[in-house]
Design a protein around this motif. Structure first.
Motif, PDB file in Angstrom:
ATOM      1  N   ARG A  45       0.875  -1.183   0.000  1.00 10.72           N
ATOM      2  CA  ARG A  45       0.000   0.000   0.000  1.00 10.72           C
ATOM      3  C   ARG A  45       0.906   1.225   0.000  1.00 10.72           C
ATOM      4  NH1 ARG A  45      -5.102  -1.470   2.986  1.00 10.72           N
ATOM      5  NH2 ARG A  45      -4.869  -3.665   3.511  1.00 10.72           N
ATOM      6  N   LEU A  46       0.402   2.327  -0.526  1.00 13.10           N
ATOM      7  CA  LEU A  46       1.147   3.576  -0.424  1.00 13.10           C
ATOM      8  C   LEU A  46       0.915   4.237   0.930  1.00 13.10           C
ATOM      9  CD1 LEU A  46       0.718   5.202  -3.958  1.00 13.10           C
ATOM     10  CD2 LEU A  46       2.725   4.071  -3.019  1.00 13.10           C
ATOM     11  N   TYR A  47      -0.226   3.933   1.533  1.00 12.88           N
ATOM     12  CA  TYR A  47      -0.577   4.498   2.834  1.00 12.88           C
ATOM     13  C   TYR A  47      -1.519   3.508   3.510  1.00 12.88           C
ATOM     14  CZ  TYR A  47      -1.379   8.151   6.278  1.00 12.88           C
ATOM     15  OH  TYR A  47      -1.420   8.867   7.439  1.00 12.88           O
ATOM     16  N   PRO A  48      -1.474   3.415   4.836  1.00 11.33           N
ATOM     17  CA  PRO A  48      -2.251   2.374   5.528  1.00 11.33           C
ATOM     18  C   PRO A  48      -3.754   2.353   5.229  1.00 11.33           C
ATOM     19  CG  PRO A  48      -0.676   3.352   7.039  1.00 11.33           C
ATOM     20  CD  PRO A  48      -0.620   4.168   5.767  1.00 11.33           C
ATOM     21  N   ASP A  49      -4.350   3.498   4.906  1.00 11.10           N
ATOM     22  CA  ASP A  49      -5.802   3.503   4.693  1.00 11.10           C
ATOM     23  C   ASP A  49      -6.217   3.288   3.241  1.00 11.10           C
ATOM     24  OD1 ASP A  49      -5.160   5.964   3.576  1.00 11.10           O
ATOM     25  OD2 ASP A  49      -6.647   7.093   4.730  1.00 11.10           O
ATOM     26  N   MET A  50      -5.277   2.957   2.386  1.00  8.93           N
ATOM     27  CA  MET A  50      -5.645   2.715   0.985  1.00  8.93           C
ATOM     28  C   MET A  50      -5.651   1.220   0.686  1.00  8.93           C
ATOM     29  SD  MET A  50      -2.307   3.806  -1.288  1.00  8.93           S
ATOM     30  CE  MET A  50      -3.045   3.318  -2.839  1.00  8.93           C
ATOM     31  N   PHE A  51      -6.310   0.869  -0.404  1.00  7.65           N
ATOM     32  CA  PHE A  51      -6.360  -0.536  -0.800  1.00  7.65           C
ATOM     33  C   PHE A  51      -4.977  -1.032  -1.213  1.00  7.65           C
ATOM     34  CE2 PHE A  51     -10.945   0.289  -2.176  1.00  7.65           C
ATOM     35  CZ  PHE A  51     -11.484  -0.367  -1.082  1.00  7.65           C
ATOM     36  N   PRO A  52      -4.709  -2.327  -0.959  1.00  6.24           N
ATOM     37  CA  PRO A  52      -3.440  -2.918  -1.406  1.00  6.24           C
ATOM     38  C   PRO A  52      -3.464  -3.166  -2.914  1.00  6.24           C
ATOM     39  CG  PRO A  52      -4.809  -4.612  -0.434  1.00  6.24           C
ATOM     40  CD  PRO A  52      -5.541  -3.298  -0.240  1.00  6.24           C
ATOM     41  N   LEU A  53      -2.313  -3.523  -3.424  1.00  6.35           N
ATOM     42  CA  LEU A  53      -2.168  -3.815  -4.851  1.00  6.35           C
ATOM     43  C   LEU A  53      -3.223  -4.803  -5.333  1.00  6.35           C
ATOM     44  CD1 LEU A  53       0.336  -3.660  -7.233  1.00  6.35           C
ATOM     45  CD2 LEU A  53       0.124  -6.076  -6.722  1.00  6.35           C
ATOM     46  N   TYR A 149       0.581   0.715 -10.891  1.00  5.27           N
ATOM     47  CA  TYR A 149       1.885   1.191 -11.370  1.00  5.27           C
ATOM     48  C   TYR A 149       2.655   1.847 -10.221  1.00  5.27           C
ATOM     49  CZ  TYR A 149       5.315   4.121 -13.670  1.00  5.27           C
ATOM     50  OH  TYR A 149       6.492   4.720 -14.034  1.00  5.27           O
ATOM     51  N   ALA A 150       2.005   2.752  -9.482  1.00  7.28           N
ATOM     52  CA  ALA A 150       2.668   3.479  -8.396  1.00  7.28           C
ATOM     53  C   ALA A 150       3.135   2.528  -7.289  1.00  7.28           C
ATOM     54  CB  ALA A 150       1.735   4.539  -7.823  1.00  7.28           C
ATOM     55  N   LEU A 151       2.307   1.573  -6.933  1.00  7.02           N
ATOM     56  CA  LEU A 151       2.681   0.619  -5.889  1.00  7.02           C
ATOM     57  C   LEU A 151       3.890  -0.212  -6.302  1.00  7.02           C
ATOM     58  CD1 LEU A 151      -0.908  -0.381  -4.821  1.00  7.02           C
ATOM     59  CD2 LEU A 151       0.834   0.567  -3.296  1.00  7.02           C
ATOM     60  N   LEU A 152       3.885  -0.669  -7.535  1.00  7.92           N
ATOM     61  CA  LEU A 152       5.015  -1.475  -8.007  1.00  7.92           C
ATOM     62  C   LEU A 152       6.278  -0.627  -8.117  1.00  7.92           C
ATOM     63  CD1 LEU A 152       3.249  -3.740 -10.634  1.00  7.92           C
ATOM     64  CD2 LEU A 152       3.992  -4.348  -8.312  1.00  7.92           C
ATOM     65  N   ARG A 153       6.136   0.566  -8.626  1.00 11.97           N
ATOM     66  CA  ARG A 153       7.300   1.454  -8.761  1.00 11.97           C
ATOM     67  C   ARG A 153       7.855   1.799  -7.382  1.00 11.97           C
ATOM     68  NH1 ARG A 153      11.344   1.786  -9.971  1.00 11.97           N
ATOM     69  NH2 ARG A 153      12.462   3.606 -10.645  1.00 11.97           N
ATOM     70  N   ASN A 154       6.969   2.040  -6.428  1.00 10.97           N
ATOM     71  CA  ASN A 154       7.368   2.363  -5.056  1.00 10.97           C
ATOM     72  C   ASN A 154       8.135   1.204  -4.413  1.00 10.97           C
ATOM     73  OD1 ASN A 154       7.201   4.224  -2.730  1.00 10.97           O
ATOM     74  ND2 ASN A 154       5.967   2.598  -1.827  1.00 10.97           N
ATOM     75  N   ASN A 155       7.872  -0.007  -4.892  1.00  9.13           N
ATOM     76  CA  ASN A 155       8.553  -1.204  -4.373  1.00  9.13           C
ATOM     77  C   ASN A 155       9.767  -1.587  -5.219  1.00  9.13           C
ATOM     78  OD1 ASN A 155       7.183  -2.642  -1.947  1.00  9.13           O
ATOM     79  ND2 ASN A 155       5.515  -1.766  -3.149  1.00  9.13           N
ATOM     80  N   GLY A 156      10.198  -0.680  -6.068  1.00 11.35           N
ATOM     81  CA  GLY A 156      11.442  -0.892  -6.806  1.00 11.35           C
ATOM     82  C   GLY A 156      11.325  -1.595  -8.137  1.00 11.35           C
TER      83      GLY A 156
END
Length: 169
Positions: A45-53, A149-156
């Motif tokens: 997640r990008l933030y705890p209150d958002m949905f996961p990938l 896309y953002a979640l995957l990019r944030n994870n490298g």
């Protein structure tokens, strides 16, 4: 040349789903190369209150298949939200893509003014087919695809704009 809702929906959604599948492949390859369990990506997640990938992918898929079904005036197939791995999510994307591809332009004829109603726990939304596509489907689909896309990019995961856009005809 006249453009129909089919032209602005089915090919667009198919392209987005195809690109989503390709970035999931890159995510799996990244996890394998870095030697970590892909569940890290699935639950990210990008933030705890958002949905996961996983949920972002499910919603993108539900948006695409719902649009195809509603604009074609047919029943929206039910996909259970049981995916827990990248492989499961990739299969969900493939199943959705197969359904969306099955919708022909003929099935969507005259869908511009078709009445479409979406019921949510807190409200009901009513659209014409055209408004449904432009005001709900496309923004919602792209939002969730962008979050993946953002979640995957944030994870490298090494993906870029070209991966999001895919092949440009």
């Amino acid at each position: 040349m006249s453009m129909s809702l089919y032209d602005f929906s089915i090919p667009v959604l198919c392209r987005g789903l195809t690109n989503l599948s390709a970035i999931l492949d890159k995510a799996a390859a990244h996890a394998a190369a870095k030697k970590f369990d892909t569940i890290v990506l699935v639950q990210s997640r990008l933030y705890p209150d958002m949905f996961p990938l996983s949920r972002q992918i499910q919603i993108a898929c539900d948006t695409a298949k719902g649009a195809a079904a509603r604009l074609a005036g047919i029943e929206n197939p039910k996909h259970e939200d049981t995916e827990t791995t990248l492989a499961d999510l990739k299969q969900r994307v493939a199943k959705t893509l197969d359904f969306v591809k099955s919708i022909s332009a003929d099935k969507m004829r005259d869908s511009e003014n078709r009445a479409i109603e979406l019921k949510f726990p807190s409200r009901t939304l009513r659209f014409t087919g055209r408004a449904y596509l432009t005001d709900f489907v496309l923004p919602n689909f792209y939002f969730h695809e962008s979050m993946v896309y953002a979640l995957l990019r944030n994870n490298g995961v090494e993906i870029g704009k070209d991966d999001f856009l895919g092949a440009i005809p």
